[in-house]
Design an enzyme around this catalytic site. Structure first.
Site, PDB file in Angstrom:
ATOM      1  N   CYS A  11       1.213  -1.218  -0.234  1.00 42.08           N
ATOM      2  CA  CYS A  11       0.468  -0.196  -0.049  1.00 42.08           C
ATOM      3  C   CYS A  11       0.818   1.193   0.170  1.00 42.08           C
ATOM      4  O   CYS A  11       1.742   1.641   0.984  1.00 42.08           O
ATOM      5  CB  CYS A  11      -1.105  -0.421   1.073  1.00 42.08           C
ATOM      6  N   CYS A  28      -0.052   3.609   2.727  1.00 38.48           N
ATOM      7  CA  CYS A  28       0.755   3.038   4.442  1.00 38.48           C
ATOM      8  C   CYS A  28       2.168   3.253   4.081  1.00 38.48           C
ATOM      9  O   CYS A  28       2.576   4.344   5.169  1.00 38.48           O
ATOM     10  CB  CYS A  28       0.077   1.845   4.160  1.00 38.48           C
TER      11      CYS A  28
END
Length: 105
Positions: A28, A31
């Site tokens: 991600c 993230c």
């Protein structure tokens, strides 16, 4: 930040202490953007235990808790959901701080 190792651990933490679960994944990009600021956020909010939850490893938990975007945050206090910051959008430090401050009210 601690790392979730089991559903049992999730349930124990949610029942026993103020905890913020951060749902994330290695792949991600959003993230990874917030990763460098997380230690500072944890240090400023010692009233919570912060636990990283790998979305791919705990996909059933994500479905059960309606976590469909990452990174997302789910907080528990006294065994009850205290708040959630769940969306598919990239989170800023200020947005995370605002979420945590709202939990303290």
């Amino acid at each position: 930040m601690r790392t979730l190792t089991s559903i049992e651990q999730f349930n124990e933490l949610a029942e026993s202490e103020p905890v913020v679960f951060m749902f994330t994944a290695d792949w991600c990009p959003d993230c990874r953007v917030i990763e460098p600021i997380l230690p500072e956020i944890e240090e400023a909010h010692t009233e919570f235990t912060f636990v990283s939850v790998d979305r791919d490893e705990f996909i059933d938990l994500c479905i059960e808790k309606n976590i469909y975007g990452i990174p997302s945050f789910l907080a528990y206090t006294n065994g009850t959901e205290a708040g959630r910051f769940v969306s598919k959008d990239r989170k800023t430090k200020q947005e995370i701080e605002n979420f945590l401050a709202a939990l303290a009210r």
